[in-house]
Design a protein around this motif. Structure first.
Motif, PDB file in Angstrom:
ATOM      1  N   ARG A 182      11.035   0.546  -6.859  1.00 29.49           N
ATOM      2  CA  ARG A 182      10.969  -0.922  -7.262  1.00 29.49           C
ATOM      3  C   ARG A 182       9.828  -1.108  -8.211  1.00 29.49           C
ATOM      4  O   ARG A 182       8.755  -0.562  -8.499  1.00 29.49           O
ATOM      5  CB  ARG A 182      10.381  -1.930  -6.120  1.00 29.49           C
ATOM      6  CG  ARG A 182      11.477  -1.726  -4.794  1.00 29.49           C
ATOM      7  CD  ARG A 182      10.966  -2.427  -3.464  1.00 29.49           C
ATOM      8  NE  ARG A 182       9.728  -1.773  -3.108  1.00 29.49           N
ATOM      9  CZ  ARG A 182       9.130  -1.981  -2.017  1.00 29.49           C
ATOM     10  NH1 ARG A 182       9.048  -3.419  -1.672  1.00 29.49           N
ATOM     11  NH2 ARG A 182       8.171  -1.366  -1.560  1.00 29.49           N
ATOM     12  N   GLY A 183      10.242  -1.997  -9.211  1.00 27.18           N
ATOM     13  CA  GLY A 183       9.541  -2.132 -10.377  1.00 27.18           C
ATOM     14  C   GLY A 183       8.573  -3.562 -10.108  1.00 27.18           C
ATOM     15  O   GLY A 183       7.531  -3.496 -10.967  1.00 27.18           O
ATOM     16  N   ALA A 184       8.777  -4.343  -9.242  1.00 21.75           N
ATOM     17  CA  ALA A 184       7.641  -5.428  -8.887  1.00 21.75           C
ATOM     18  C   ALA A 184       7.954  -5.662  -7.428  1.00 21.75           C
ATOM     19  O   ALA A 184       8.828  -5.685  -6.609  1.00 21.75           O
ATOM     20  CB  ALA A 184       8.206  -6.742  -9.571  1.00 21.75           C
ATOM     21  N   VAL A 185       6.508  -5.930  -7.045  1.00 24.05           N
ATOM     22  CA  VAL A 185       6.702  -6.107  -5.519  1.00 24.05           C
ATOM     23  C   VAL A 185       5.739  -7.742  -5.302  1.00 24.05           C
ATOM     24  O   VAL A 185       5.143  -8.098  -6.271  1.00 24.05           O
ATOM     25  CB  VAL A 185       6.107  -5.123  -4.795  1.00 24.05           C
ATOM     26  CG1 VAL A 185       6.868  -3.937  -4.651  1.00 24.05           C
ATOM     27  CG2 VAL A 185       4.560  -4.842  -5.379  1.00 24.05           C
ATOM     28  N   SER A 186       5.544  -8.123  -4.266  1.00 27.95           N
ATOM     29  CA  SER A 186       4.488  -9.274  -3.809  1.00 27.95           C
ATOM     30  C   SER A 186       3.435  -8.521  -3.098  1.00 27.95           C
ATOM     31  O   SER A 186       3.467  -7.620  -2.351  1.00 27.95           O
ATOM     32  CB  SER A 186       5.458 -10.077  -2.948  1.00 27.95           C
ATOM     33  OG  SER A 186       4.690 -10.989  -2.478  1.00 27.95           O
ATOM     34  N   LEU A 187       2.245  -9.124  -3.331  1.00 24.71           N
ATOM     35  CA  LEU A 187       0.932  -8.784  -2.559  1.00 24.71           C
ATOM     36  C   LEU A 187       0.336 -10.098  -2.546  1.00 24.71           C
ATOM     37  O   LEU A 187       0.078 -10.916  -3.424  1.00 24.71           O
ATOM     38  CB  LEU A 187       0.189  -7.912  -3.457  1.00 24.71           C
ATOM     39  CG  LEU A 187      -1.179  -7.567  -2.965  1.00 24.71           C
ATOM     40  CD1 LEU A 187      -0.939  -6.609  -1.671  1.00 24.71           C
ATOM     41  CD2 LEU A 187      -1.914  -6.811  -3.927  1.00 24.71           C
ATOM     42  N   ASP A 188      -0.037 -10.474  -1.198  1.00 22.74           N
ATOM     43  CA  ASP A 188      -0.699 -11.696  -0.832  1.00 22.74           C
ATOM     44  C   ASP A 188       0.142 -12.918  -1.342  1.00 22.74           C
ATOM     45  O   ASP A 188      -0.592 -13.962  -1.766  1.00 22.74           O
ATOM     46  CB  ASP A 188      -1.956 -11.658  -1.398  1.00 22.74           C
ATOM     47  CG  ASP A 188      -2.769 -10.409  -0.822  1.00 22.74           C
ATOM     48  OD1 ASP A 188      -2.625 -10.026   0.444  1.00 22.74           O
ATOM     49  OD2 ASP A 188      -4.002 -10.289  -1.522  1.00 22.74           O
ATOM     50  N   GLY A 189       1.610 -12.958  -1.262  1.00 22.37           N
ATOM     51  CA  GLY A 189       2.223 -14.048  -1.591  1.00 22.37           C
ATOM     52  C   GLY A 189       2.118 -14.296  -3.466  1.00 22.37           C
ATOM     53  O   GLY A 189       2.801 -15.179  -3.781  1.00 22.37           O
ATOM     54  N   ARG A 190       2.057 -13.324  -4.121  1.00 21.02           N
ATOM     55  CA  ARG A 190       2.027 -13.193  -5.548  1.00 21.02           C
ATOM     56  C   ARG A 190       2.647 -12.013  -6.233  1.00 21.02           C
ATOM     57  O   ARG A 190       2.539 -10.985  -5.569  1.00 21.02           O
ATOM     58  CB  ARG A 190       0.564 -13.310  -6.095  1.00 21.02           C
ATOM     59  CG  ARG A 190      -0.313 -14.486  -5.663  1.00 21.02           C
ATOM     60  CD  ARG A 190      -1.665 -14.327  -6.403  1.00 21.02           C
ATOM     61  NE  ARG A 190      -2.438 -15.292  -5.958  1.00 21.02           N
ATOM     62  CZ  ARG A 190      -3.728 -15.660  -6.202  1.00 21.02           C
ATOM     63  NH1 ARG A 190      -4.430 -14.634  -7.125  1.00 21.02           N
ATOM     64  NH2 ARG A 190      -4.546 -16.588  -6.144  1.00 21.02           N
ATOM     65  N   LEU A 191       3.520 -12.266  -7.058  1.00 18.38           N
ATOM     66  CA  LEU A 191       4.010 -11.243  -7.898  1.00 18.38           C
ATOM     67  C   LEU A 191       3.142 -10.380  -8.424  1.00 18.38           C
ATOM     68  O   LEU A 191       2.458 -10.996  -9.152  1.00 18.38           O
ATOM     69  CB  LEU A 191       5.062 -12.042  -8.750  1.00 18.38           C
ATOM     70  CG  LEU A 191       5.745 -11.033  -9.648  1.00 18.38           C
ATOM     71  CD1 LEU A 191       6.856  -9.994  -8.748  1.00 18.38           C
ATOM     72  CD2 LEU A 191       6.606 -11.570 -10.854  1.00 18.38           C
ATOM     73  N   ILE A 192       3.414  -8.920  -8.425  1.00 23.63           N
ATOM     74  CA  ILE A 192       2.895  -8.101  -9.107  1.00 23.63           C
ATOM     75  C   ILE A 192       3.724  -7.005  -9.790  1.00 23.63           C
ATOM     76  O   ILE A 192       4.814  -6.794  -9.086  1.00 23.63           O
ATOM     77  CB  ILE A 192       1.691  -7.263  -8.428  1.00 23.63           C
ATOM     78  CG1 ILE A 192       2.190  -6.527  -7.150  1.00 23.63           C
ATOM     79  CG2 ILE A 192       0.682  -8.138  -7.985  1.00 23.63           C
ATOM     80  CD1 ILE A 192       1.421  -5.516  -6.497  1.00 23.63           C
ATOM     81  N   ASP A 193       3.590  -6.871 -11.175  1.00 21.06           N
ATOM     82  CA  ASP A 193       4.503  -5.919 -11.840  1.00 21.06           C
ATOM     83  C   ASP A 193       3.498  -5.003 -12.866  1.00 21.06           C
ATOM     84  O   ASP A 193       2.598  -4.762 -12.571  1.00 21.06           O
ATOM     85  CB  ASP A 193       5.429  -6.692 -12.662  1.00 21.06           C
ATOM     86  CG  ASP A 193       4.737  -7.760 -13.548  1.00 21.06           C
ATOM     87  OD1 ASP A 193       3.844  -7.849 -13.794  1.00 21.06           O
ATOM     88  OD2 ASP A 193       5.438  -8.669 -14.251  1.00 21.06           O
ATOM     89  N   ILE A 194       4.247  -4.459 -13.773  1.00 18.42           N
ATOM     90  CA  ILE A 194       3.772  -3.512 -14.782  1.00 18.42           C
ATOM     91  C   ILE A 194       2.455  -4.177 -15.334  1.00 18.42           C
ATOM     92  O   ILE A 194       1.563  -3.463 -15.512  1.00 18.42           O
ATOM     93  CB  ILE A 194       4.787  -3.172 -15.684  1.00 18.42           C
ATOM     94  CG1 ILE A 194       5.873  -2.303 -15.102  1.00 18.42           C
ATOM     95  CG2 ILE A 194       4.222  -2.192 -16.471  1.00 18.42           C
ATOM     96  CD1 ILE A 194       5.298  -1.144 -14.177  1.00 18.42           C
ATOM     97  N   ALA A 195       2.792  -5.368 -15.721  1.00 12.44           N
ATOM     98  CA  ALA A 195       1.543  -6.019 -16.380  1.00 12.44           C
ATOM     99  C   ALA A 195       0.320  -5.996 -15.489  1.00 12.44           C
ATOM    100  O   ALA A 195      -0.755  -6.102 -15.881  1.00 12.44           O
ATOM    101  CB  ALA A 195       1.947  -7.593 -16.741  1.00 12.44           C
ATOM    102  N   SER A 196       0.647  -6.334 -14.177  1.00 15.28           N
ATOM    103  CA  SER A 196      -0.581  -6.142 -13.155  1.00 15.28           C
ATOM    104  C   SER A 196      -1.235  -5.110 -13.105  1.00 15.28           C
ATOM    105  O   SER A 196      -2.378  -4.883 -13.080  1.00 15.28           O
ATOM    106  CB  SER A 196       0.041  -6.716 -11.848  1.00 15.28           C
ATOM    107  OG  SER A 196       0.618  -7.673 -11.744  1.00 15.28           O
TER     108      SER A 196
END
Length: 325
Positions: free
Chosen positions: A293-307
């Protein structure tokens, strides 16, 4: 990512940058023991014309005789429009192999940088020096700000830029007499009708200038440093100004008084909770990568490559400071 790759400047800690008038030997000796990341011995604004030559001699003696430890040591030379600059560069660079960087004031165009670069290069060749002197550029005039992107790309010696708010205010004719800080006139009045129901929301007078210089620095791999805050009797406002700069992406701030050093070191160091949050992001994204997966949720927020990139920036700074995480 662009196909044009810009190599970042050599990494240095620059959370706090202590200004020391080279005309005051006592201040210089105390500065050598201070906990600032960077010390600059000032031959320019803090030194009266009658003391320029003596201050230059003081700087040379101090660079050669005092123990500066792991600090980065700079000398701020006088401006290119003065009679002092060429002797500042020649005498200090020739005599001081301990010198790390020159701080160049009131740079307005790329030719200003070239002139000093050529002079330093000739000295290094003549002295057969293997250590390369770095430059920090002071952007403190309207001319310099209008050319800041070109200046940032003008020399491989440039490692950092500082925003010189006092001279910048004078150059732009801002209606203020303070160095840094806010203006009671700069803000927005909101609401309508009864004056008692209307609120004034102060703004940051220097936001545009700081942002523009920051982008130029990051585009060309340089460290952006916030400049002086004149009222050293107001530590809360100094800290607030430092936090605004840090939020934008600045790596440090000047200290014109020793009391400002620890404030700067603290503000520009990652807090434990920030390090913990960044580590969680990296761990979560590592698990997502293994799952395809390229993006997931952490604590209700989107995180991705920029994260990942933002978290890696923070962890990189923590590692540079030797902080456990």
């Amino acid at each position: 990512m662009s196909a044009t790759i810009i190599q970042p400047a050599a990494p240095r800690l620059q959370r706090s940058q202590l200004a020391v008038p080279a005309s005051n030997v006592t201040f210089i000796e105390k500065a050598s023991k201070a906990r600032a990341d960077v010390i600059f011995l000032d031959l320019e604004d803090a030194v009266a014309p009658s003391e320029k030559v003596a201050a230059r001699r003081n700087a040379i003696v101090a660079l050669n005789d005092l123990d500066w430890g792991q600090k980065t040591v700079q000398v701020r030379v006088n401006g290119l429009d003065t009679e002092y600059m060429y002797r500042d560069v020649v005498e200090v660079v020739e005599a001081c192999p301990r010198l790390d960087m020159l701080l160049l004031p009131k740079i307005g165009v790329t030719a200003d940088v070239y002139a000093v670069d050529m002079l330093v290069t000739q000295i290094e060749l003549a002295k057969k020096r293997s250590k390369r002197i770095g430059f920090e550029i002071l952007i403190e005039t309207s001319l310099g700000m209008s050319n800041v992107e070109a200046i940032a790309a003008s020399s491989k010696r440039i490692e950092a830029m500082s925003f010189g708010v006092g001279d910048y205010a004078a150059s732009t004719r801002a209606r203020t007499t303070i160095i840094g800080g806010s203006s009671p006139d700069y803000g927005m009045l909101v609401g309508q009708g009864d004056p008692a129901d209307r609120q004034f929301h102060p703004g940051d007078l220097w936001h545009y200038a700081q942002s523009r210089m920051l982008v130029a620095c990051r585009a060309y791999g340089l460290r952006p440093i916030d400049g002086p805050f004149g009222d050293y009797s107001d530590p809360l406002s100094y800290e607030n100004a430092a936090r605004r700069a840090a939020a934008l992406g600045y790596e440090g701030k000047w200290a014109i008084h020793p009391s400002q050093i620890e404030l700067a070191n603290s503000v520009f160091s990652p807090r434990p909770e920030e390090i913990f949050a960044a580590k969680r992001i990296l761990n979560t994204m590592s698990e997502a990568e293994r799952a395809g997966r390229g993006a997931v949720s952490l604590d209700g927020r989107l995180i991705d490559i920029a994260s990942i990139k933002m978290a890696e920036n923070l962890i990189g700074k923590a590692t540079q400071l030797g902080l456990a995480y």
